[in-house]
Design a protein around this motif. Structure first.
Motif, PDB file in Angstrom:
ATOM      1  N   HIS A  31       0.988  -1.181   0.176  1.00 42.18           N
ATOM      2  CA  HIS A  31      -0.056   0.287  -0.059  1.00 42.18           C
ATOM      3  C   HIS A  31       0.955   1.361   0.051  1.00 42.18           C
ATOM      4  O   HIS A  31       0.367   2.249  -0.628  1.00 42.18           O
ATOM      5  CB  HIS A  31      -0.900   0.128   1.253  1.00 42.18           C
ATOM      6  N   TYR A  32       1.901   1.241   0.693  1.00 39.44           N
ATOM      7  CA  TYR A  32       2.616   2.589   0.741  1.00 39.44           C
ATOM      8  C   TYR A  32       3.771   2.484   0.030  1.00 39.44           C
ATOM      9  O   TYR A  32       4.225   3.391  -0.678  1.00 39.44           O
ATOM     10  CB  TYR A  32       3.254   2.705   2.168  1.00 39.44           C
ATOM     11  N   GLY A  33       4.460   1.275  -0.517  1.00 39.22           N
ATOM     12  CA  GLY A  33       5.629   1.122  -1.255  1.00 39.22           C
ATOM     13  C   GLY A  33       5.123   1.740  -2.536  1.00 39.22           C
ATOM     14  O   GLY A  33       5.986   2.319  -3.249  1.00 39.22           O
ATOM     15  N   PRO A  34       3.895   1.061  -3.259  1.00 41.00           N
ATOM     16  CA  PRO A  34       3.656   1.590  -4.561  1.00 41.00           C
ATOM     17  C   PRO A  34       3.277   3.208  -4.782  1.00 41.00           C
ATOM     18  O   PRO A  34       3.119   3.598  -5.874  1.00 41.00           O
ATOM     19  CB  PRO A  34       2.350   1.037  -4.806  1.00 41.00           C
ATOM     20  N   LEU A  35       3.254   3.893  -3.654  1.00 41.34           N
ATOM     21  CA  LEU A  35       3.279   5.360  -3.928  1.00 41.34           C
ATOM     22  C   LEU A  35       4.381   5.942  -4.374  1.00 41.34           C
ATOM     23  O   LEU A  35       4.285   7.026  -5.060  1.00 41.34           O
ATOM     24  CB  LEU A  35       3.040   6.035  -2.371  1.00 41.34           C
ATOM     25  N   TYR A  36       5.434   5.343  -4.385  1.00 37.22           N
ATOM     26  CA  TYR A  36       6.748   5.447  -5.138  1.00 37.22           C
ATOM     27  C   TYR A  36       6.459   6.073  -6.722  1.00 37.22           C
ATOM     28  O   TYR A  36       6.861   6.648  -7.232  1.00 37.22           O
ATOM     29  CB  TYR A  36       7.769   4.701  -5.083  1.00 37.22           C
ATOM     30  N   GLY A  37       5.506   5.026  -7.060  1.00 37.38           N
ATOM     31  CA  GLY A  37       5.299   5.118  -8.626  1.00 37.38           C
ATOM     32  C   GLY A  37       4.217   6.135  -8.955  1.00 37.38           C
ATOM     33  O   GLY A  37       3.841   6.155 -10.290  1.00 37.38           O
ATOM     34  N   VAL A  38       3.535   6.893  -8.002  1.00 41.89           N
ATOM     35  CA  VAL A  38       2.543   7.884  -8.493  1.00 41.89           C
ATOM     36  C   VAL A  38       3.054   8.722  -9.569  1.00 41.89           C
ATOM     37  O   VAL A  38       2.444   9.599 -10.201  1.00 41.89           O
ATOM     38  CB  VAL A  38       2.023   8.552  -7.125  1.00 41.89           C
ATOM     39  N   GLN A  39       4.404   9.053  -9.108  1.00 37.01           N
ATOM     40  CA  GLN A  39       5.109  10.284 -10.212  1.00 37.01           C
ATOM     41  C   GLN A  39       5.107   9.875 -11.643  1.00 37.01           C
ATOM     42  O   GLN A  39       5.285  10.699 -12.614  1.00 37.01           O
ATOM     43  CB  GLN A  39       6.521  10.291  -9.924  1.00 37.01           C
ATOM     44  N   LEU A  40       4.652   8.651 -12.009  1.00 35.49           N
ATOM     45  CA  LEU A  40       4.506   8.246 -13.333  1.00 35.49           C
ATOM     46  C   LEU A  40       3.332   9.100 -13.918  1.00 35.49           C
ATOM     47  O   LEU A  40       3.320   9.091 -15.290  1.00 35.49           O
ATOM     48  CB  LEU A  40       4.392   6.794 -13.714  1.00 35.49           C
ATOM     49  N   ALA A  41       2.328   9.405 -12.956  1.00 31.34           N
ATOM     50  CA  ALA A  41       1.298  10.298 -13.772  1.00 31.34           C
ATOM     51  C   ALA A  41       1.723  11.528 -14.240  1.00 31.34           C
ATOM     52  O   ALA A  41       1.026  12.037 -15.209  1.00 31.34           O
ATOM     53  CB  ALA A  41       0.291  10.652 -12.681  1.00 31.34           C
ATOM     54  N   PHE A  42       2.874  11.977 -14.033  1.00 36.36           N
ATOM     55  CA  PHE A  42       3.515  13.299 -14.600  1.00 36.36           C
ATOM     56  C   PHE A  42       4.671  13.021 -15.436  1.00 36.36           C
ATOM     57  O   PHE A  42       5.489  14.033 -15.552  1.00 36.36           O
ATOM     58  CB  PHE A  42       3.603  14.107 -13.273  1.00 36.36           C
ATOM     59  N   LYS A  43       5.024  11.755 -15.841  1.00 36.02           N
ATOM     60  CA  LYS A  43       6.130  11.648 -16.791  1.00 36.02           C
ATOM     61  C   LYS A  43       5.554  10.675 -17.833  1.00 36.02           C
ATOM     62  O   LYS A  43       4.690   9.783 -17.763  1.00 36.02           O
ATOM     63  CB  LYS A  43       7.085  10.809 -15.661  1.00 36.02           C
ATOM     64  N   GLU A  44       6.638  10.678 -18.752  1.00 39.58           N
ATOM     65  CA  GLU A  44       6.415   9.803 -19.942  1.00 39.58           C
ATOM     66  C   GLU A  44       7.549   8.683 -19.561  1.00 39.58           C
ATOM     67  O   GLU A  44       8.617   8.785 -19.862  1.00 39.58           O
ATOM     68  CB  GLU A  44       6.794  10.614 -21.095  1.00 39.58           C
ATOM     69  N   TRP A  51       9.744  14.375 -17.450  1.00 42.19           N
ATOM     70  CA  TRP A  51       8.514  14.859 -16.645  1.00 42.19           C
ATOM     71  C   TRP A  51       7.661  15.561 -17.992  1.00 42.19           C
ATOM     72  O   TRP A  51       8.323  16.078 -18.809  1.00 42.19           O
ATOM     73  CB  TRP A  51       8.876  15.984 -15.958  1.00 42.19           C
ATOM     74  N   VAL A  52       6.358  15.222 -18.002  1.00 41.68           N
ATOM     75  CA  VAL A  52       5.482  15.998 -18.918  1.00 41.68           C
ATOM     76  C   VAL A  52       4.439  16.716 -18.145  1.00 41.68           C
ATOM     77  O   VAL A  52       3.596  17.189 -18.809  1.00 41.68           O
ATOM     78  CB  VAL A  52       5.025  14.771 -19.677  1.00 41.68           C
ATOM     79  N   GLY A  53       4.444  16.842 -17.006  1.00 40.42           N
ATOM     80  CA  GLY A  53       3.671  17.880 -16.064  1.00 40.42           C
ATOM     81  C   GLY A  53       2.275  17.184 -16.103  1.00 40.42           C
ATOM     82  O   GLY A  53       1.974  15.939 -15.931  1.00 40.42           O
ATOM     83  N   GLY A  76       2.135   5.890 -17.873  1.00 33.04           N
ATOM     84  CA  GLY A  76       1.876   7.090 -17.385  1.00 33.04           C
ATOM     85  C   GLY A  76       0.437   7.628 -17.486  1.00 33.04           C
ATOM     86  O   GLY A  76      -0.162   8.046 -16.511  1.00 33.04           O
ATOM     87  N   LEU A  77      -0.379   7.312 -18.500  1.00 41.37           N
ATOM     88  CA  LEU A  77      -1.437   7.538 -18.604  1.00 41.37           C
ATOM     89  C   LEU A  77      -2.576   6.833 -17.606  1.00 41.37           C
ATOM     90  O   LEU A  77      -3.332   7.412 -16.768  1.00 41.37           O
ATOM     91  CB  LEU A  77      -2.087   7.209 -20.034  1.00 41.37           C
ATOM     92  N   THR A  78      -2.395   5.517 -17.337  1.00 37.42           N
ATOM     93  CA  THR A  78      -3.145   4.710 -16.383  1.00 37.42           C
ATOM     94  C   THR A  78      -2.860   5.241 -14.866  1.00 37.42           C
ATOM     95  O   THR A  78      -3.582   5.048 -14.030  1.00 37.42           O
ATOM     96  CB  THR A  78      -2.976   3.202 -16.662  1.00 37.42           C
ATOM     97  N   THR A  79      -1.604   5.541 -14.773  1.00 41.41           N
ATOM     98  CA  THR A  79      -1.121   6.130 -13.332  1.00 41.41           C
ATOM     99  C   THR A  79      -2.018   7.351 -12.910  1.00 41.41           C
ATOM    100  O   THR A  79      -2.571   7.535 -11.806  1.00 41.41           O
ATOM    101  CB  THR A  79       0.495   6.220 -13.130  1.00 41.41           C
ATOM    102  N   ALA A  80      -2.323   8.196 -14.126  1.00 40.73           N
ATOM    103  CA  ALA A  80      -2.984   9.407 -13.859  1.00 40.73           C
ATOM    104  C   ALA A  80      -4.375   9.037 -13.644  1.00 40.73           C
ATOM    105  O   ALA A  80      -5.013   9.629 -12.914  1.00 40.73           O
ATOM    106  CB  ALA A  80      -2.749  10.354 -15.137  1.00 40.73           C
ATOM    107  N   VAL A  81      -4.942   7.956 -14.396  1.00 41.89           N
ATOM    108  CA  VAL A  81      -6.269   7.592 -14.078  1.00 41.89           C
ATOM    109  C   VAL A  81      -6.754   7.218 -12.672  1.00 41.89           C
ATOM    110  O   VAL A  81      -7.456   7.421 -12.033  1.00 41.89           O
ATOM    111  CB  VAL A  81      -6.683   6.532 -14.966  1.00 41.89           C
ATOM    112  N   GLY A  82      -5.588   6.313 -12.290  1.00 40.83           N
ATOM    113  CA  GLY A  82      -5.463   5.877 -10.834  1.00 40.83           C
ATOM    114  C   GLY A  82      -5.408   6.901  -9.890  1.00 40.83           C
ATOM    115  O   GLY A  82      -6.307   7.016  -8.951  1.00 40.83           O
ATOM    116  N   LEU A  83      -4.599   7.830 -10.027  1.00 42.51           N
ATOM    117  CA  LEU A  83      -4.665   9.059  -9.026  1.00 42.51           C
ATOM    118  C   LEU A  83      -5.950   9.849  -9.053  1.00 42.51           C
ATOM    119  O   LEU A  83      -6.280  10.241  -8.126  1.00 42.51           O
ATOM    120  CB  LEU A  83      -3.252   9.733  -9.587  1.00 42.51           C
ATOM    121  N   PHE A  84      -6.412  10.038 -10.156  1.00 40.72           N
ATOM    122  CA  PHE A  84      -7.572  10.760 -10.416  1.00 40.72           C
ATOM    123  C   PHE A  84      -8.756  10.066  -9.560  1.00 40.72           C
ATOM    124  O   PHE A  84      -9.666  10.698  -8.810  1.00 40.72           O
ATOM    125  CB  PHE A  84      -8.139  11.026 -11.674  1.00 40.72           C
ATOM    126  N   LYS A  85      -9.101   8.651  -9.595  1.00 42.57           N
ATOM    127  CA  LYS A  85      -9.784   7.874  -9.058  1.00 42.57           C
ATOM    128  C   LYS A  85      -9.623   8.089  -7.428  1.00 42.57           C
ATOM    129  O   LYS A  85     -10.573   8.214  -6.765  1.00 42.57           O
ATOM    130  CB  LYS A  85     -10.000   6.339  -9.601  1.00 42.57           C
TER     131      LYS A  85
END
Length: 320
Positions: free
Chosen positions: A47-60, A72-74, A287-296
């Motif tokens: 649960h906490y370890g995967p938070l490291y990958g949240v930055q993929l939502a802002f990267k290519e 980074w792609v913002g 990156g796209l799917t991480t953004a979807v998960g973060l939004f959710k």
């Protein structure tokens, strides 16, 4: 000046004593805390370890460069998701609708079953009914999907066989957009209704029996006792469970839908989680799917905090 220093000194001493007392309590219960270690490790890893990958939502993301080395792609992924993706509006609508159906029809179901079981006076029958209602929870959706597919088969399924006997046309429950969502809600309730009653039956066991005796003396019928005594007594538990249910409103049930849906019902069955699976796992759009998960997750925690605030304003206990 000395008078101002003395209260601070006293507070510091009290705090020190409280910390020492707390530490002594922990030492007395050290073996109980050791039992928590596997759970804590599990949460840290999954649960906490995967938070490291949240930055993929802002990267290519590039597998050759890794997470840190990827550029980074913002907010580009979010812009594509909200304004350019032809599928996002549809999958978001499907997710919200299926989740709302589950809350409207699925949330009251275990409460109603718990109230009915609580009214049973034959303990043997009550235990059998509870056990039968619990059983589906322990089967995975892989197994249950096979059973449901056979039961609802338009050619050999017993459900459609009964419909044919009544002179009706067979219904393609799992391949007809008109019936698929209803099938999801009904099968979801069937699987989890028994397991959900555990919490409410535990809450019902804590209701003071003298309240019912006083109500009987006043001439209250069983429905009135349920309405004016039983439900208010378990209302705090219902409130907390409702808040948690709203927090997961964008979790429409990946396992269930993934094992039951097919291309014929993508229009009404494709949800955020299945989209993430296809785009992220199969399409490698991490990156796209991480953004979807973060939004959710942002939507989920916002709903929990908002509902918790409203519930507290109405005088009920919240989760925070």
């Amino acid at each position: 000046m000395q008078n101002a220093v003395q209260p601070k000194t006293k507070r510091a001493k009290r705090l020190k004593l409280n910390l020492r007392a707390t530490w002594n309590e922990y030492k007395k219960s050290k073996y109980l805390f050791l039992m928590l270690v596997p759970t804590l490790v599990w949460y840290v890893i999954f649960h906490y370890g995967p938070l490291y990958g949240v930055q993929l939502a802002f990267k290519e993301f590039s597998p050759m460069k890794g997470i840190w080395g990827s550029p980074w792609v913002g907010l580009e992924h979010f812009k594509f998701l909200f304004f350019q993706s032809p599928d996002f509006l549809r999958i978001f609508r499907n997710t919200v609708l299926i989740s709302l159906y589950n809350i409207v029809f699925g949330f009251p179901a275990p409460i109603i079953l718990a109230l009915l079981l609580n009214e049973l006076r034959f303990k043997f029958f009550k235990r059998i009914a509870q056990s039968i209602s619990y059983i589906p929870h322990f089967f995975s959706w892989v197994v249950l999907a096979g059973i449901i597919t056979v039961m609802l088969s338009p050619s050999e399924g017993p459900v459609n066989y009964i419909l044919k006997m009544l002179g009706m046309e067979p219904i393609y429950f799992l391949a007809d957009t008109q019936y698929f969502r209803s099938t999801l809600v009904a099968t979801g309730i069937w699987k989890e209704i028994g397991w959900g009653t555990i919490i409410y039956l535990a809450a019902l066991s804590g209701v003071d029996p003298t309240l019912y005796e006083a109500a009987k003396i006043d001439g209250a019928s069983r429905p009135k006792q349920t309405w004016y005594i039983t439900l208010p007594s378990i209302l705090p538990v219902i409130t907390i469970m409702f808040i948690l249910s709203l927090g997961g409103i964008l979790n429409a049930g990946f396992d269930q839908i993934f094992n039951l849906y097919n291309p014929a019902v993508y229009e009404v069955a494709d949800i955020i989680d299945t989209y993430v699976y296809r785009a992220g796992i199969l399409g490698a759009q991490f990156g796209l799917t991480t953004a979807v998960g973060l939004f959710k997750n942002i939507i989920g925690i916002t709903l929990v905090l908002t509902t918790n605030y409203i519930v507290k304003k109405l005088g009920q206990e919240g989760v925070l």
